[in-house]
Design a protein around this motif. Sequence first.
Motif, PDB file in Angstrom:
ATOM      1  N   ASN A   3     -37.627 -21.618 -19.984  1.00 48.07           N
ATOM      2  CA  ASN A   3     -37.072 -21.560 -21.333  1.00 48.07           C
ATOM      3  C   ASN A   3     -36.289 -22.802 -21.701  1.00 48.07           C
ATOM      4  O   ASN A   3     -35.655 -22.856 -22.751  1.00 48.07           O
ATOM      5  CB  ASN A   3     -36.180 -20.315 -21.484  1.00 48.07           C
ATOM      6  CG  ASN A   3     -35.037 -20.310 -20.481  1.00 48.07           C
ATOM      7  OD1 ASN A   3     -34.767 -21.322 -19.830  1.00 48.07           O
ATOM      8  ND2 ASN A   3     -34.380 -19.164 -20.356  1.00 48.07           N
ATOM      9  N   ASN A   4     -36.283 -23.784 -20.782  1.00 43.84           N
ATOM     10  CA  ASN A   4     -35.687 -25.092 -21.059  1.00 43.84           C
ATOM     11  C   ASN A   4     -34.178 -25.020 -21.288  1.00 43.84           C
ATOM     12  O   ASN A   4     -33.613 -25.892 -21.929  1.00 43.84           O
ATOM     13  CB  ASN A   4     -36.373 -25.739 -22.275  1.00 43.84           C
ATOM     14  CG  ASN A   4     -36.157 -27.241 -22.315  1.00 43.84           C
ATOM     15  OD1 ASN A   4     -35.993 -27.867 -21.279  1.00 43.84           O
ATOM     16  ND2 ASN A   4     -36.174 -27.819 -23.514  1.00 43.84           N
ATOM     17  N   GLN A   5     -33.506 -23.992 -20.783  1.00 46.43           N
ATOM     18  CA  GLN A   5     -32.072 -23.878 -20.996  1.00 46.43           C
ATOM     19  C   GLN A   5     -31.273 -24.710 -19.991  1.00 46.43           C
ATOM     20  O   GLN A   5     -30.106 -24.966 -20.190  1.00 46.43           O
ATOM     21  CB  GLN A   5     -31.644 -22.406 -20.904  1.00 46.43           C
ATOM     22  CG  GLN A   5     -32.165 -21.569 -22.067  1.00 46.43           C
ATOM     23  CD  GLN A   5     -31.730 -20.128 -21.960  1.00 46.43           C
ATOM     24  OE1 GLN A   5     -31.187 -19.703 -20.942  1.00 46.43           O
ATOM     25  NE2 GLN A   5     -31.971 -19.359 -23.010  1.00 46.43           N
ATOM     26  N   GLY A   6     -31.896 -25.095 -18.884  1.00 44.98           N
ATOM     27  CA  GLY A   6     -31.158 -25.818 -17.860  1.00 44.98           C
ATOM     28  C   GLY A   6     -31.228 -27.315 -18.001  1.00 44.98           C
ATOM     29  O   GLY A   6     -30.816 -28.040 -17.099  1.00 44.98           O
ATOM     30  N   GLY A   7     -31.751 -27.832 -19.118  1.00 42.92           N
ATOM     31  CA  GLY A   7     -31.803 -29.259 -19.342  1.00 42.92           C
ATOM     32  C   GLY A   7     -33.098 -29.914 -18.894  1.00 42.92           C
ATOM     33  O   GLY A   7     -33.287 -31.104 -19.076  1.00 42.92           O
ATOM     34  N   TRP A   8     -33.994 -29.146 -18.297  1.00 48.93           N
ATOM     35  CA  TRP A   8     -35.281 -29.678 -17.865  1.00 48.93           C
ATOM     36  C   TRP A   8     -36.332 -29.380 -18.933  1.00 48.93           C
ATOM     37  O   TRP A   8     -36.276 -28.356 -19.605  1.00 48.93           O
ATOM     38  CB  TRP A   8     -35.727 -29.027 -16.563  1.00 48.93           C
ATOM     39  CG  TRP A   8     -34.906 -29.381 -15.361  1.00 48.93           C
ATOM     40  CD1 TRP A   8     -33.697 -28.843 -15.022  1.00 48.93           C
ATOM     41  CD2 TRP A   8     -35.210 -30.326 -14.350  1.00 48.93           C
ATOM     42  NE1 TRP A   8     -33.233 -29.397 -13.864  1.00 48.93           N
ATOM     43  CE2 TRP A   8     -34.147 -30.305 -13.418  1.00 48.93           C
ATOM     44  CE3 TRP A   8     -36.282 -31.186 -14.129  1.00 48.93           C
ATOM     45  CZ2 TRP A   8     -34.125 -31.118 -12.298  1.00 48.93           C
ATOM     46  CZ3 TRP A   8     -36.260 -32.000 -13.008  1.00 48.93           C
ATOM     47  CH2 TRP A   8     -35.194 -31.969 -12.114  1.00 48.93           C
ATOM     48  N   ALA A   9     -37.303 -30.270 -19.064  1.00 46.26           N
ATOM     49  CA  ALA A   9     -38.442 -29.973 -19.930  1.00 46.26           C
ATOM     50  C   ALA A   9     -39.278 -28.875 -19.287  1.00 46.26           C
ATOM     51  O   ALA A   9     -39.275 -28.694 -18.066  1.00 46.26           O
ATOM     52  CB  ALA A   9     -39.288 -31.234 -20.142  1.00 46.26           C
ATOM     53  N   ASN A  10     -39.972 -28.129 -20.108  1.00 41.62           N
ATOM     54  CA  ASN A  10     -40.780 -27.002 -19.633  1.00 41.62           C
ATOM     55  C   ASN A  10     -41.929 -27.504 -18.760  1.00 41.62           C
ATOM     56  O   ASN A  10     -42.818 -28.215 -19.246  1.00 41.62           O
ATOM     57  CB  ASN A  10     -41.333 -26.241 -20.843  1.00 41.62           C
ATOM     58  CG  ASN A  10     -42.007 -24.946 -20.446  1.00 41.62           C
ATOM     59  OD1 ASN A  10     -42.268 -24.695 -19.272  1.00 41.62           O
ATOM     60  ND2 ASN A  10     -42.299 -24.121 -21.429  1.00 41.62           N
ATOM     61  N   PRO A  11     -41.976 -27.167 -17.462  1.00 39.54           N
ATOM     62  CA  PRO A  11     -43.040 -27.647 -16.587  1.00 39.54           C
ATOM     63  C   PRO A  11     -44.269 -26.738 -16.556  1.00 39.54           C
ATOM     64  O   PRO A  11     -45.258 -27.060 -15.910  1.00 39.54           O
ATOM     65  CB  PRO A  11     -42.362 -27.639 -15.209  1.00 39.54           C
ATOM     66  CG  PRO A  11     -41.463 -26.446 -15.274  1.00 39.54           C
ATOM     67  CD  PRO A  11     -40.968 -26.379 -16.695  1.00 39.54           C
ATOM     68  N   SER A  12     -44.197 -25.611 -17.271  1.00 36.05           N
ATOM     69  CA  SER A  12     -45.287 -24.633 -17.203  1.00 36.05           C
ATOM     70  C   SER A  12     -46.661 -25.197 -17.568  1.00 36.05           C
ATOM     71  O   SER A  12     -47.659 -24.825 -16.944  1.00 36.05           O
ATOM     72  CB  SER A  12     -44.967 -23.432 -18.096  1.00 36.05           C
ATOM     73  OG  SER A  12     -43.785 -22.795 -17.684  1.00 36.05           O
ATOM     74  N   VAL A  58     -40.009 -24.996  -8.478  1.00 39.99           N
ATOM     75  CA  VAL A  58     -38.622 -25.382  -8.214  1.00 39.99           C
ATOM     76  C   VAL A  58     -37.842 -25.507  -9.527  1.00 39.99           C
ATOM     77  O   VAL A  58     -36.705 -25.024  -9.638  1.00 39.99           O
ATOM     78  CB  VAL A  58     -38.572 -26.709  -7.428  1.00 39.99           C
ATOM     79  CG1 VAL A  58     -37.153 -27.251  -7.376  1.00 39.99           C
ATOM     80  CG2 VAL A  58     -39.110 -26.506  -6.020  1.00 39.99           C
ATOM     81  N   ILE A  59     -38.455 -26.134 -10.532  1.00 36.90           N
ATOM     82  CA  ILE A  59     -37.772 -26.288 -11.821  1.00 36.90           C
ATOM     83  C   ILE A  59     -37.539 -24.933 -12.477  1.00 36.90           C
ATOM     84  O   ILE A  59     -36.448 -24.643 -12.999  1.00 36.90           O
ATOM     85  CB  ILE A  59     -38.584 -27.212 -12.752  1.00 36.90           C
ATOM     86  CG1 ILE A  59     -38.665 -28.625 -12.165  1.00 36.90           C
ATOM     87  CG2 ILE A  59     -37.960 -27.248 -14.152  1.00 36.90           C
ATOM     88  CD1 ILE A  59     -39.562 -29.567 -12.946  1.00 36.90           C
ATOM     89  N   GLU A  60     -38.555 -24.069 -12.445  1.00 33.98           N
ATOM     90  CA  GLU A  60     -38.404 -22.762 -13.089  1.00 33.98           C
ATOM     91  C   GLU A  60     -37.372 -21.903 -12.365  1.00 33.98           C
ATOM     92  O   GLU A  60     -36.592 -21.190 -12.999  1.00 33.98           O
ATOM     93  CB  GLU A  60     -39.760 -22.052 -13.156  1.00 33.98           C
ATOM     94  CG  GLU A  60     -40.750 -22.719 -14.076  1.00 33.98           C
ATOM     95  CD  GLU A  60     -41.602 -21.740 -14.844  1.00 33.98           C
ATOM     96  OE1 GLU A  60     -41.754 -20.597 -14.373  1.00 33.98           O
ATOM     97  OE2 GLU A  60     -42.104 -22.120 -15.919  1.00 33.98           O
ATOM     98  N   LEU A  61     -37.359 -21.953 -11.052  1.00 36.06           N
ATOM     99  CA  LEU A  61     -36.355 -21.192 -10.306  1.00 36.06           C
ATOM    100  C   LEU A  61     -34.960 -21.727 -10.598  1.00 36.06           C
ATOM    101  O   LEU A  61     -33.994 -20.958 -10.693  1.00 36.06           O
ATOM    102  CB  LEU A  61     -36.653 -21.244  -8.811  1.00 36.06           C
ATOM    103  CG  LEU A  61     -37.877 -20.440  -8.341  1.00 36.06           C
ATOM    104  CD1 LEU A  61     -38.192 -20.742  -6.887  1.00 36.06           C
ATOM    105  CD2 LEU A  61     -37.648 -18.944  -8.534  1.00 36.06           C
ATOM    106  N   LYS A  62     -34.837 -23.046 -10.741  1.00 37.62           N
ATOM    107  CA  LYS A  62     -33.541 -23.646 -11.079  1.00 37.62           C
ATOM    108  C   LYS A  62     -33.037 -23.139 -12.424  1.00 37.62           C
ATOM    109  O   LYS A  62     -31.830 -22.988 -12.636  1.00 37.62           O
ATOM    110  CB  LYS A  62     -33.666 -25.171 -11.109  1.00 37.62           C
ATOM    111  CG  LYS A  62     -32.352 -25.894 -11.425  1.00 37.62           C
ATOM    112  CD  LYS A  62     -32.569 -27.383 -11.471  1.00 37.62           C
ATOM    113  CE  LYS A  62     -31.235 -28.102 -11.740  1.00 37.62           C
ATOM    114  NZ  LYS A  62     -30.651 -27.745 -13.051  1.00 37.62           N
ATOM    115  N   GLU A  63     -33.965 -22.873 -13.337  1.00 33.40           N
ATOM    116  CA  GLU A  63     -33.601 -22.400 -14.665  1.00 33.40           C
ATOM    117  C   GLU A  63     -33.486 -20.878 -14.733  1.00 33.40           C
ATOM    118  O   GLU A  63     -33.294 -20.311 -15.808  1.00 33.40           O
ATOM    119  CB  GLU A  63     -34.610 -22.900 -15.699  1.00 33.40           C
ATOM    120  CG  GLU A  63     -34.612 -24.412 -15.842  1.00 33.40           C
ATOM    121  CD  GLU A  63     -35.543 -24.902 -16.934  1.00 33.40           C
ATOM    122  OE1 GLU A  63     -36.222 -24.065 -17.547  1.00 33.40           O
ATOM    123  OE2 GLU A  63     -35.577 -26.116 -17.172  1.00 33.40           O
ATOM    124  N   GLY A  64     -33.626 -20.206 -13.596  1.00 37.24           N
ATOM    125  CA  GLY A  64     -33.441 -18.755 -13.568  1.00 37.24           C
ATOM    126  C   GLY A  64     -34.656 -17.950 -13.961  1.00 37.24           C
ATOM    127  O   GLY A  64     -34.545 -16.759 -14.258  1.00 37.24           O
TER     128      GLY A  64
END
Length: 214
Positions: A3-12, A58-64
């Motif tokens: 959902n891009n809430q953690g500052g990362w672009a959506n990697p999906s 990893v990015i998605e898990l970081k963003e919850g």
Amino acid sequence: MSNNQGGWANPSPAGLVALGVACFTFFALLSGKVTLGAMPLMGCWLIGGFVVQVIVSVIELKEGQIVGGNVFLYFSAFFMLVGGLEFFVKYFAAVQQWSIPLDTHIDGWAWLVLSFCLVMWTPAYFKSTSILSLAVILIDIAVVQVAFLDLGILDPSFKPIAGYALLFAGILAMYLSSALVVNTAYGKTIFPLTKPWITEKPINLQANTAKNTN
């Protein structure tokens, strides 16, 4: 999905492209579009998909994102990395005619775990766009059949059915990845996305406050 809430672009989208590659190559193999001689090359493509999907997870898990993060994580490990390595092993076992033949029934037992978990996790996707929900259901159909094929329960004639389920899942994955990238780039809907099968009803805070006050 992220959902891009953690500052990362959506990697999906990248993860979906890797999924599409896996679906198309498995379709080609299961449907007989390519020979067993394609197995080493297919292994290379799957290992490439592993790199993409493990980063996405990893990015998605970081963003919850518990659903997408965990699914991409075990897809990257078992469907991509293990699957890719096994194609090398199976190919060289056949070419070198190993004295002890591979007992591929063990793959069926492992695929049982993967297919069971994927099927049980599928309802979590019903709150996402129905395009993704349908893709996951098609993958469910395919992985269950692959498990039973490797166990020797299903006749090999079922291989094309599993293959075409993966083909259509791959097409949906390609469309969804394109929609996520293009729609985000333009800030509006260019490629339409379908609504979720399950939506949460909005909570009426004013009504709840009045009820609690009374």
